[in-house]
Design a protein around this motif. Structure first.
Motif, mmCIF file in Angstrom:
data_model
loop_
_atom_site.group_PDB
_atom_site.id
_atom_site.type_symbol
_atom_site.label_atom_id
_atom_site.label_comp_id
_atom_site.label_asym_id
_atom_site.label_seq_id
_atom_site.Cartn_x
_atom_site.Cartn_y
_atom_site.Cartn_z
ATOM 1 N N LEU A 53 9.568 13.643 4.387
ATOM 2 C CA LEU A 53 8.436 12.718 4.312
ATOM 3 C C LEU A 53 8.306 12.259 2.865
ATOM 4 C CD1 LEU A 53 5.956 11.602 5.891
ATOM 5 C CD2 LEU A 53 4.735 13.669 5.197
ATOM 6 N N LYS A 54 8.329 10.921 2.653
ATOM 7 C CA LYS A 54 8.314 10.413 1.282
ATOM 8 C C LYS A 54 7.183 9.426 1.072
ATOM 9 C CE LYS A 54 13.206 10.642 0.120
ATOM 10 N NZ LYS A 54 14.345 9.847 0.523
ATOM 11 N N LEU A 55 6.625 9.431 -0.139
ATOM 12 C CA LEU A 55 5.598 8.451 -0.506
ATOM 13 C C LEU A 55 6.300 7.129 -0.801
ATOM 14 C CD1 LEU A 55 2.585 8.032 -1.006
ATOM 15 C CD2 LEU A 55 2.954 8.684 -3.380
ATOM 16 N N ARG A 56 5.867 6.062 -0.133
ATOM 17 C CA ARG A 56 6.556 4.786 -0.281
ATOM 18 C C ARG A 56 5.529 3.674 -0.476
ATOM 19 N NH1 ARG A 56 11.281 4.489 3.684
ATOM 20 N NH2 ARG A 56 10.966 2.294 3.275
ATOM 21 N N GLU A 57 6.016 2.543 -0.912
ATOM 22 C CA GLU A 57 5.192 1.339 -0.990
ATOM 23 C C GLU A 57 5.539 0.499 0.239
ATOM 24 O OE1 GLU A 57 3.050 1.318 -3.635
ATOM 25 O OE2 GLU A 57 2.166 -0.477 -2.728
ATOM 26 N N MET A 65 0.847 -1.203 0.000
ATOM 27 C CA MET A 65 0.000 0.000 0.000
ATOM 28 C C MET A 65 0.876 1.244 0.000
ATOM 29 S SD MET A 65 -1.118 0.658 3.938
ATOM 30 C CE MET A 65 0.155 0.838 5.197
ATOM 31 N N LYS A 66 0.256 2.360 -0.402
ATOM 32 C CA LYS A 66 1.002 3.629 -0.411
ATOM 33 C C LYS A 66 0.904 4.278 0.971
ATOM 34 C CE LYS A 66 0.389 4.911 -5.252
ATOM 35 N NZ LYS A 66 -0.566 3.848 -5.635
ATOM 36 N N ALA A 67 2.010 4.885 1.392
ATOM 37 C CA ALA A 67 2.018 5.555 2.697
ATOM 38 C C ALA A 67 3.103 6.625 2.684
ATOM 39 C CB ALA A 67 2.299 4.561 3.805
ATOM 40 N N PHE A 68 2.861 7.685 3.434
ATOM 41 C CA PHE A 68 3.892 8.709 3.613
ATOM 42 C C PHE A 68 4.650 8.400 4.895
ATOM 43 C CE2 PHE A 68 1.600 11.207 0.502
ATOM 44 C CZ PHE A 68 2.661 11.829 -0.165
ATOM 45 N N ALA A 69 5.962 8.202 4.753
ATOM 46 C CA ALA A 69 6.766 7.791 5.910
ATOM 47 C C ALA A 69 8.094 8.529 5.912
ATOM 48 C CB ALA A 69 7.006 6.285 5.853
ATOM 49 N N ILE A 70 8.720 8.547 7.104
ATOM 50 C CA ILE A 70 10.096 9.047 7.212
ATOM 51 C C ILE A 70 11.007 7.845 7.503
ATOM 52 C CG2 ILE A 70 9.601 11.434 7.896
ATOM 53 C CD1 ILE A 70 9.991 10.540 10.847
ATOM 54 N N ASP A 71 12.255 7.942 7.026
ATOM 55 C CA ASP A 71 13.254 6.886 7.273
ATOM 56 C C ASP A 71 14.053 7.145 8.539
ATOM 57 O OD1 ASP A 71 12.761 5.411 5.004
ATOM 58 O OD2 ASP A 71 13.944 6.800 3.776
ATOM 59 N N ALA A 72 14.065 8.424 8.947
ATOM 60 C CA ALA A 72 14.834 8.825 10.133
ATOM 61 C C ALA A 72 14.259 10.154 10.602
ATOM 62 C CB ALA A 72 16.306 9.011 9.753
ATOM 63 N N PRO A 109 10.899 2.476 9.019
ATOM 64 C CA PRO A 109 10.266 3.728 8.608
ATOM 65 C C PRO A 109 8.992 3.970 9.411
ATOM 66 C CG PRO A 109 9.827 2.016 6.982
ATOM 67 C CD PRO A 109 10.776 1.425 7.977
ATOM 68 N N LEU A 110 8.708 5.240 9.625
ATOM 69 C CA LEU A 110 7.559 5.623 10.447
ATOM 70 C C LEU A 110 6.532 6.346 9.576
ATOM 71 C CD1 LEU A 110 6.201 6.104 13.215
ATOM 72 C CD2 LEU A 110 7.564 8.196 13.384
ATOM 73 N N PHE A 114 -1.324 8.562 7.405
ATOM 74 C CA PHE A 114 -1.057 9.081 6.061
ATOM 75 C C PHE A 114 -0.722 7.873 5.189
ATOM 76 C CE2 PHE A 114 0.747 13.280 8.014
ATOM 77 C CZ PHE A 114 -0.518 13.603 8.467
ATOM 78 N N ALA A 115 -1.659 6.959 5.154
ATOM 79 C CA ALA A 115 -1.478 5.679 4.461
ATOM 80 C C ALA A 115 -2.831 5.235 3.927
ATOM 81 C CB ALA A 115 -0.943 4.630 5.438
ATOM 82 N N GLU A 116 -2.805 4.305 2.983
ATOM 83 C CA GLU A 116 -4.078 3.826 2.440
ATOM 84 C C GLU A 116 -4.866 3.017 3.455
ATOM 85 O OE1 GLU A 116 -3.826 3.167 -2.172
ATOM 86 O OE2 GLU A 116 -2.174 2.128 -1.178
ATOM 87 N N ARG A 117 -4.161 2.227 4.259
ATOM 88 C CA ARG A 117 -4.836 1.389 5.255
ATOM 89 C C ARG A 117 -4.023 1.332 6.535
ATOM 90 N NH1 ARG A 117 -6.053 -0.103 0.365
ATOM 91 N NH2 ARG A 117 -4.008 -0.988 -0.077
ATOM 92 N N ILE A 118 -4.695 0.966 7.619
ATOM 93 C CA ILE A 118 -4.021 0.838 8.913
ATOM 94 C C ILE A 118 -4.672 -0.301 9.690
ATOM 95 C CG2 ILE A 118 -5.549 2.474 10.133
ATOM 96 C CD1 ILE A 118 -3.071 3.509 11.632
ATOM 97 N N ALA A 119 -3.882 -0.982 10.507
ATOM 98 C CA ALA A 119 -4.423 -1.929 11.490
ATOM 99 C C ALA A 119 -4.507 -1.169 12.801
ATOM 100 C CB ALA A 119 -3.506 -3.139 11.634
ATOM 101 N N ILE A 120 -5.683 -1.144 13.401
ATOM 102 C CA ILE A 120 -5.879 -0.318 14.594
ATOM 103 C C ILE A 120 -6.754 -1.058 15.598
ATOM 104 C CG2 ILE A 120 -7.846 0.922 13.528
ATOM 105 C CD1 ILE A 120 -6.771 3.460 14.949
#
Ligand SMILES: NC(=O)c1ccc[n+]([C@@H]2O[C@H](COP(=O)([O-])OP(=O)(O)OC[C@H]3O[C@@H](n4cnc5c(N)ncnc54)[C@H](OP(=O)(O)O)[C@@H]3O)[C@@H](O)[C@H]2O)c1
Length: 339
Positions: free
Chosen positions: A13-17, A1-8, A58-59, A97-103
């Motif tokens: 903030l980058k769009l990642r798979e 899924m697509k998500a915006f995450a940071i590596d550090a 990544p967060l 900031f992601a398409e899906r989440i487990a919550i």
């Protein structure tokens, strides 16, 4: 899924798979349609909280969501596939900031039926904060006088409405361009901080909700009566907070020292100083959703950004000038427009 995450921390903030989330026991998968931005997202990304809230990388950033339940994990008792829900992601599970989440099922509540996804996503974190300050910590009673700083901000816009609902007499600080907004939210006393000093005008207040810097925090002592409560959500954290999060000895000593000045000054005036850090709570969120459905809490939206513009939405929050809430929407590969 697509998500915006940071590596550090401090990284862009980058769009990642990223891998699809999996629902563990007691969790649901939510397909996120909208997520609102909070100053904490900017602070987490900067590493400001790394001593007290360590995250794995990544967060995926983002706390608030509105969306649809698409799967339920083992032991989920109430939520069903197809439910429209809102939530503030708690614990180490942030990432809206992601398409899906487990919550956790205990973090979600039904979406208020009268709000669209954008409006609904604007509420969870700020409304839970307002609830925990006003209902739990301050235990506001009808007729009590409360000063809510930054009445035009995400927390302030909801806190004014909730405090009025609880029967309080509400004062707030805003800039000139937000005086009408504060009036429309029901504030009884509106201080234009560009024209007047609140601490020269106000006395004998029962509670101050502090959301600003240390100078405003100290000046806020002057408006409280003995026995009053100064509740800060923007620091400095106090020893009770350090204990509540199970902080190690070094962090406990640092928080004790950094809050020593304001705790001493408050004590000298018979005022109770405390720091509050909000927590996710689906039960409280359900109460808030009922108030939204009854028209008692109305969302205030500053700006809506497309999902792919999440970094710009964070920049808008970091400006400190938002009038109400900033929302990101159009999650999902369809990047659909407003429903
Ligand atoms: N501890 C917790 O659990 C918790 C939870 C939520 C938020 N917070 C913290 O609480 C703070 C507020 O959060 P928020 O979401 O409300 O922030 P926000 O939405 O970003 O607040 C922006 C608003 O603050 C107003 N403002 C700025 N300086 C002001 C001043 N000197 N006097 C009065 N208003 C002023 C701005 O109005 P103008 O542009 O007109 O100045 C703007 O409308 C942040 O530091 C956040 O991190 C903590």
């Amino acid at each position: 899924m697509k998500a915006f995450a940071i590596d550090a921390y401090k990284a862009p903030l980058k769009l990642r798979e990223l891998p699809e989330p999996v629902a563990r026991a007691g969790e649901v998968i939510v397909s996120i349609e909208a997520a609102s931005v909070n100053p904490i997202d900017v602070k987490v990304a900067s590493g400001a909280f790394k001593a007290i809230l360590p995250y794995d990388m990544p967060l995926v950033l983002g706390h608030d969501l509105a969306g649809i339940v698409t799967a339920v994990g083992p032991g989920v008792s109430h939520a069903k596939v197809g439910d429209a829900v809102i939530a503030c992601a708690g614990g180490d599970g942030i990432g809206t900031f992601a398409e899906r989440i487990a919550i956790a099922e205990t973090d979600i509540a039904k979406k208020p039926s009268n709000l669209d996804m954008t409006e609904a996503a604007s509420l969870p974190l700020v409304a839970l904060t307002a609830w925990q300050v006003l209902v739990e910590r301050a235990q506001i009673k009808p007729g009590q006088r409360i000063l809510i700083h930054a009445g035009s901000g995400g927390v302030g816009t909801v806190a004014i409405q909730l405090a009025k609902h609880l029967g309080a007499y509400v004062a707030t600080t805003v800039s000139t361009s937000n005086v009408e907004l504060a009036r429309s939210l029901g504030a009884d006393v509106i201080i234009d901080y560009l024209m007047e000093s609140f601490d020269h005008i106000m006395t004998d207040y029962d509670v101050v909700l502090h959301t600003l810097d240390d100078k405003v925090l100290e000046r806020s002592l002057r408006v409280l009566k003995p026995g009053g409560k100064l509740i800060s959500i923007s620091g400095p954290p106090d020893p009770a907070f350090a204990k509540a999060i199970g902080a190690n000895w070094i962090v406990r000593q640092i928080l004790k020292l950094t809050s020593a000045g304001i705790r001493r000054k408050a004590r000298q005036q018979g005022i109770d100083y405390s720091f509050l850090f909000m927590r996710s709570d689906g039960g409280q969120l359900a109460e808030i959703a009922r108030l939204a459905e009854a028209g008692i809490i109305r969302p205030v939206i500053d700006q809506v950004f497309a999902f792919e513009d999440a970094p710009a939405a964070l920049d808008r929050s970091a400006s400190g000038r938002a009038r109400g809430k900033i929302v990101v929407r159009g999650h999902g590969s369809a990047l659909r427009p407003e429903a």
